[in-house]
Scaffold this active site. Structure first.
Site: not given
Ligand code: AAO
Length: 449
Positions: A182, A209
């Site tokens: 992750d 990932e």
């Molecule tokens: C939760 C709450 C937060 C709070 C936090 C702490 O929602 O408000 O601050 O708790 O209390 C998951 C949830 C989160 C959750 C987190 C922890 O999704 O909502 O936060 O658990 O409980 C990035 C990372 C990628 C990550 C993704 C979600 O790079 O690794 O964000 N995925 C993994 C898991 C995911 C998990 C985590 C990681 C954390 O699969 O389920 O989070 O363990 C762009 C960037 C990406 C970035 C995204 C989102 O992507 O390139 O790297 O991912 O933005 O920020 C198009 C674009 C692409 C863009 C994408 C999404 O495809 O081409 O660039 O859209 O917008």
């Protein structure tokens, strides 16, 4: 790609937020019989409390006590699935611990807070940047600051590497065969390589990932030193073709990772919720066709995603007493059970039969219908049109009467290939057809019992 299991291929199902007891039962009931080689399970470590699905992604300790089950239940799942021919891929959260915005007691009874994971990590084990990532264009920030406030582990340190390796070795000891890493983008590739080198089996399968995105400095290809990477652009491209027209879908992998290093899927738990330009179960018939293509075509290592229905992005699966309720495909109002849809189960069998046979005998109508063979082993037709398709296809298959494995599990519909390898068929609107040498009339029971 995950290692091929002889006779079974390497297709994975991702049973998102399924309990260990439910996964075990499903291995016996459907995953094994359908021919899956792997099942990816949600993160097994202790996590923060609460009803959202994403508590799984906030580790409190590496004890295997979670809303999805106990350590004993996890171990029993590995064994039961193994008996059914299905190996476990564990989703591992090693970039960070719980968010800096909460403190309390985790799912296994451990206390936690900011800089405080007693007996495991303290302030020195986290990176010095204590603010959230705001700019994905800044490599240093992405790898040193906090992803959505999650406390970012100092993976450059010997101690942290040891603790993470201990956790993964514990899972390997229980029989886990592979790992999804992750948030790999948020860990320097060299740190991951150093952690992997400490494993009891440093050749164990890893898939990273890393959400590849044009213009960002950190790309999926950077992580190939410690395993494969997920190719998110494949999922975006797939949705683009099916939303428009699929005649050009042969170009789906142009510019992407090499086929043998790319983990591919129609969707995953993030892409079905957040804006990624990908398909989800909410697409209906086109989603089925996307999965047929995923499994039928010869690019990448496929994972079939299977989660639960939702409207609220954060809503977790139904819980009782701090635990997620055991998933059941009988409860179709909650669980999608994609992995057991007739079309998809049929295509897993197709993939296992065609193996590495190359794509041959391509046909398309210049618009929204395609067909292709896999050597002399199988043939698929995908009709992404709002009207039926009547067509004669030229295959490389031996003459015979084949079962349409997309239409039924019981050979209720057959296709006859003539001596010159041709067959004619009528494919319904937004429908598909697949035949292969492992399912000929007479091979499969026509009675479901
Ligand atoms: C939760 C709450 C937060 C709070 C936090 C702490 O929602 O408000 O601050 O708790 O209390 C998951 C949830 C989160 C959750 C987190 C922890 O999704 O909502 O936060 O658990 O409980 C990035 C990372 C990628 C990550 C993704 C979600 O790079 O690794 O964000 N995925 C993994 C898991 C995911 C998990 C985590 C990681 C954390 O699969 O389920 O989070 O363990 C762009 C960037 C990406 C970035 C995204 C989102 O992507 O390139 O790297 O991912 O933005 O920020 C198009 C674009 C692409 C863009 C994408 C999404 O495809 O081409 O660039 O859209 O917008």
């Amino acid at each position: 790609a995950a290692p091929v299991v002889p006779g079974r291929g390497n297709t994975a199902a991702n049973l998102f937020q399924w309990t260990w007891n439910a996964v075990a039962a499903e291995c016996t009931r459907t995953l094994g019989p359908n021919g899956y080689a792997y099942v990816q399970v949600s993160p097994p470590q202790e996590h923060v409390p609460g009803g959202a699905w994403w508590t799984s992604y906030q580790p409190v300790s590496y004890r295997l006590e979670s809303k999805l089950g106990t350590r004993a239940e996890f171990a029993a799942m590995v064994d039961t699935c193994g008996d059914a021919g299905v190996k476990i891929i564990a989703d591992t959260v090693i970039n960070h611990m719980a968010g800096a915005d909460s403190s309390g007691t985790g799912s296994g009874g451990s206390s936690y807070g900011v800089d405080s994971f007693p007996g495991l990590y303290g302030r020195n084990d986290f990176n010095d940047c204590r603010t959230d990532i705001t700019n994905y264009g800044d490599r240093w920030q992405v790898q040193n600051c906090r992803l959505v406030s999650l406390q970012d582990l100092r993976t450059g340190s010997d101690y942290v590497r040891t603790k993470i390796a201990d956790y993964m070795n514990d899972l390997i000891g229980l029989g886990v065969a592979g790992f999804r890493i992750d948030a790999a983008k948020h860990i320097p590739a060299s740190d991951l390589e150093a952690i992997k080198a400490r494993l009891s089996d440093p050749s164990v399968f890893w898939v990273h990932e890393v959400i590849g995105s044009a213009g960002e400095p950190i790309q999926p290809s950077e992580y190939l030193g410690s395993g494969d990477s997920h190719e998110f652009q494949y999922a975006r491209n797939l949705a683009g073709y099916f939303d428009g027209n699929i005649a050009g879908i042969r170009g789906i992998s142009n510019g992407l990772l090499g086929s043998d290093r790319a983990g591919v899927f129609v969707d995953n738990h993030d892409t079905e919720r957040d804006t990624h330009g990908t398909m989800s179960y909410k697409w209906g018939a086109k989603y089925v066709l996307g999965n047929v293509f995923l499994l039928g075509y010869d690019y990448g290592w496929p994972t079939v995603y299977s989660g639960y229905k939702f409207t609220d992005r954060d809503a977790g699966a139904p819980m009782s007493g701090g635990r997620v309720q055991d998933a059941s495909c009988a409860n179709g109002a909650v669980w999608t059970c994609t992995h057991d849809w007739t079309e998809i189960a049929g295509m897993v069998g197709f993939r296992n039969t065609v193996g590495s046979a190359p794509v041959t005998r391509w046909w398309d109508n210049g618009a929204n219908a395609i067909a292709f063979g896999r050597g002399d082993r199988g043939y698929v037709v995908v009709n992404n049109q709002a009207s039926g398709l009547n067509q004669t296809f030229q295959t490389s298959l031996p003459a015979g009467t084949y079962c349409d494995v997309v239409a039924s599990r019981t050979c209720a519909e057959t296709i006859t290939v003539d001596d010159s390898g041709r067959f004619s068929a009528q494919i319904p609107q937004y429908g598909a057809l697949a035949i292969h040498v492992g399912a000929r009339a007479g091979d499969v029971p026509t009675d479901p019992t």
